[in-house]
Design a protein around this motif. Structure first.
Motif, PDB file in Angstrom:
ATOM      1  N   ILE A   8     107.530  -1.688  91.446  1.00 25.42           N
ATOM      2  CA  ILE A   8     108.396  -0.577  91.856  1.00 25.42           C
ATOM      3  C   ILE A   8     108.206  -0.151  93.307  1.00 25.42           C
ATOM      4  N   GLY A   9     107.183  -0.683  93.986  1.00 27.22           N
ATOM      5  CA  GLY A   9     106.967  -0.288  95.374  1.00 27.22           C
ATOM      6  C   GLY A   9     106.017  -1.235  96.079  1.00 27.22           C
ATOM      7  N   THR A  10     105.992  -1.129  97.398  1.00 27.93           N
ATOM      8  CA  THR A  10     105.119  -1.973  98.203  1.00 27.93           C
ATOM      9  C   THR A  10     104.841  -1.313  99.545  1.00 27.93           C
ATOM     10  N   CYS A  11     103.766  -1.733 100.183  1.00 23.05           N
ATOM     11  CA  CYS A  11     103.500  -1.349 101.566  1.00 23.05           C
ATOM     12  C   CYS A  11     102.536  -2.364 102.173  1.00 23.05           C
ATOM     13  N   ALA A  12     102.518  -2.393 103.498  1.00 28.69           N
ATOM     14  CA  ALA A  12     101.666  -3.339 104.216  1.00 28.69           C
ATOM     15  C   ALA A  12     100.790  -2.608 105.214  1.00 28.69           C
ATOM     16  N   LEU A  13      99.640  -3.183 105.433  1.00 32.98           N
ATOM     17  CA  LEU A  13      98.718  -2.748 106.480  1.00 32.98           C
ATOM     18  C   LEU A  13      98.655  -3.920 107.454  1.00 32.98           C
ATOM     19  N   LEU A  14      99.292  -3.758 108.608  1.00 29.78           N
ATOM     20  CA  LEU A  14      99.348  -4.834 109.602  1.00 29.78           C
ATOM     21  C   LEU A  14      98.213  -4.671 110.602  1.00 29.78           C
ATOM     22  N   ARG A  15      97.476  -5.736 110.840  1.00 30.35           N
ATOM     23  CA  ARG A  15      96.400  -5.710 111.836  1.00 30.35           C
ATOM     24  C   ARG A  15      96.997  -6.097 113.183  1.00 30.35           C
ATOM     25  N   GLU A  16      96.943  -5.157 114.115  1.00 36.94           N
ATOM     26  CA  GLU A  16      97.501  -5.424 115.448  1.00 36.94           C
ATOM     27  C   GLU A  16      96.466  -6.119 116.333  1.00 36.94           C
ATOM     28  N   VAL A  17      95.312  -5.507 116.473  1.00 32.57           N
ATOM     29  CA  VAL A  17      94.154  -6.066 117.175  1.00 32.57           C
ATOM     30  C   VAL A  17      92.935  -5.571 116.408  1.00 32.57           C
ATOM     31  N   PRO A  18      91.742  -6.101 116.669  1.00 34.48           N
ATOM     32  CA  PRO A  18      90.585  -5.618 115.916  1.00 34.48           C
ATOM     33  C   PRO A  18      90.482  -4.085 115.918  1.00 34.48           C
ATOM     34  N   GLY A  19      90.419  -3.504 114.715  1.00 30.18           N
ATOM     35  CA  GLY A  19      90.260  -2.065 114.560  1.00 30.18           C
ATOM     36  C   GLY A  19      91.539  -1.254 114.594  1.00 30.18           C
ATOM     37  N   VAL A  20      92.666  -1.888 114.950  1.00 29.48           N
ATOM     38  CA  VAL A  20      93.947  -1.178 115.063  1.00 29.48           C
ATOM     39  C   VAL A  20      94.923  -1.731 114.030  1.00 29.48           C
ATOM     40  N   TYR A  21      95.416  -0.841 113.186  1.00 30.25           N
ATOM     41  CA  TYR A  21      96.313  -1.231 112.099  1.00 30.25           C
ATOM     42  C   TYR A  21      97.568  -0.370 112.102  1.00 30.25           C
ATOM     43  N   GLU A  22      98.643  -0.970 111.623  1.00 27.42           N
ATOM     44  CA  GLU A  22      99.907  -0.267 111.445  1.00 27.42           C
ATOM     45  C   GLU A  22     100.221  -0.183 109.963  1.00 27.42           C
ATOM     46  N   LEU A  23     100.539   1.001 109.487  1.00 24.67           N
ATOM     47  CA  LEU A  23     101.067   1.174 108.145  1.00 24.67           C
ATOM     48  C   LEU A  23     102.549   0.827 108.233  1.00 24.67           C
ATOM     49  N   SER A  24     102.992  -0.112 107.425  1.00 19.95           N
ATOM     50  CA  SER A  24     104.350  -0.612 107.599  1.00 19.95           C
ATOM     51  C   SER A  24     104.933  -1.076 106.277  1.00 19.95           C
ATOM     52  N   LYS A  25     106.215  -1.283 106.290  1.00 26.20           N
ATOM     53  CA  LYS A  25     106.928  -1.890 105.165  1.00 26.20           C
ATOM     54  C   LYS A  25     106.654  -1.190 103.843  1.00 26.20           C
ATOM     55  N   MET A  26     106.755   0.126 103.868  1.00 28.68           N
ATOM     56  CA  MET A  26     106.578   0.892 102.641  1.00 28.68           C
ATOM     57  C   MET A  26     107.931   1.194 102.035  1.00 28.68           C
ATOM     58  N   GLY A  27     108.076   0.818 100.777  1.00 27.37           N
ATOM     59  CA  GLY A  27     109.309   1.105 100.068  1.00 27.37           C
ATOM     60  C   GLY A  27     109.045   1.255  98.587  1.00 27.37           C
ATOM     61  N   VAL A  28     109.741   2.197  97.966  1.00 24.55           N
ATOM     62  CA  VAL A  28     109.663   2.407  96.525  1.00 24.55           C
ATOM     63  C   VAL A  28     111.090   2.366  95.976  1.00 24.55           C
ATOM     64  N   ASP A  29     111.280   1.625  94.916  1.00 24.66           N
ATOM     65  CA  ASP A  29     112.576   1.518  94.263  1.00 24.66           C
ATOM     66  C   ASP A  29     113.087   2.930  93.940  1.00 24.66           C
ATOM     67  N   GLU A  30     114.338   3.208  94.329  1.00 27.05           N
ATOM     68  CA  GLU A  30     114.905   4.554  94.150  1.00 27.05           C
ATOM     69  C   GLU A  30     114.819   5.061  92.716  1.00 27.05           C
ATOM     70  N   THR A  31     114.966   4.179  91.747  1.00 27.46           N
ATOM     71  CA  THR A  31     114.948   4.611  90.351  1.00 27.46           C
ATOM     72  C   THR A  31     113.580   5.078  89.900  1.00 27.46           C
ATOM     73  N   PHE A  32     112.539   4.776  90.687  1.00 24.01           N
ATOM     74  CA  PHE A  32     111.174   5.136  90.293  1.00 24.01           C
ATOM     75  C   PHE A  32     110.540   6.160  91.236  1.00 24.01           C
ATOM     76  N   ARG A  33     111.339   6.769  92.102  1.00 22.37           N
ATOM     77  CA  ARG A  33     110.777   7.762  93.007  1.00 22.37           C
ATOM     78  C   ARG A  33     110.398   9.008  92.230  1.00 22.37           C
ATOM     79  N   GLY A  34     109.374   9.712  92.726  1.00 19.72           N
ATOM     80  CA  GLY A  34     108.924  10.924  92.065  1.00 19.72           C
ATOM     81  C   GLY A  34     107.760  10.698  91.117  1.00 19.72           C
ATOM     82  N   LEU A  35     107.313   9.459  90.973  1.00 23.67           N
ATOM     83  CA  LEU A  35     106.182   9.151  90.093  1.00 23.67           C
ATOM     84  C   LEU A  35     104.854   9.086  90.848  1.00 23.67           C
TER      85      LEU A  35
END
Length: 164
Positions: A65-92
């Motif tokens: 029902i959902g996903t997200c990614a932690l992208l490593r940019e350089v050592p020690g630096v990360y981006e929270l990215s690509k987070m999505g939850v299926d609309e029918t399951f939001r609120g859980l």
């Protein structure tokens, strides 16, 4: 009837298609799929995992029902990215559980900077990020890869609590 609980699981190849479909759904609804999105979503092993990142999925029973990614940019630096939850399951609480899993992984890996880029129209997501300790920055991120990004936030939980 017993209600299933949301479970957070790491990437495995059998879940690859869900990484694309969950993200494509919200991107198409609110924006467009940009070339950088296409690259990351079509080949998550090469774009996210090989450089040292992580991908998480939220499952409710057998449903992804959902996903997200932690992208490593350089050592020690990360981006929270690509987070999505299926609309029918939001609120859980799946989005928050995914966010918490990514933050925990950031800490486990000894990261020192965690950031995200978003859009000001995604108000519920921005509130969730603020509640988790992300602090809105005064300008967009220099060198942003996303045309849609007009919000730049950095994870600073102590700062976030002090500002309340």
């Amino acid at each position: 009837m017993i209600q299933s609980k949301v479970e957070i699981v790491p990437f495995e190849p059998s879940l690859r298609e869900h990484f694309y479909t969950l993200n494509a759904a919200w991107l198409k609804k609110h924006f467009v799929i940009e070339p950088i999105d296409e690259q990351v979503l079509r080949d998550p092993e090469r774009s996210v995992l090989e450089p040292g990142g992580a991908i998480f999925f939220a499952k409710l029973g057998d449903a992804v029902i959902g996903t997200c990614a932690l992208l490593r940019e350089v050592p020690g630096v990360y981006e929270l990215s690509k987070m999505g939850v299926d609309e029918t399951f939001r609120g859980l609480g799946a989005g928050r559980q995914l966010l918490d899993a990514a933050i925990a992984e950031f800490h486990r890996r000894g990261g020192h900077t965690l950031f995200l880029e978003s859009n000001s129209s995604l108000k519920p997501a921005l509130r969730m990020y603020e509640q988790a300790g992300f602090v809105l920055q005064p300008t967009i991120r220099a060198g942003s890869h996303y045309a849609r990004a007009d919000v730049y936030m950095i994870y600073a939980p102590a700062s976030g609590r002090a500002a309340r």
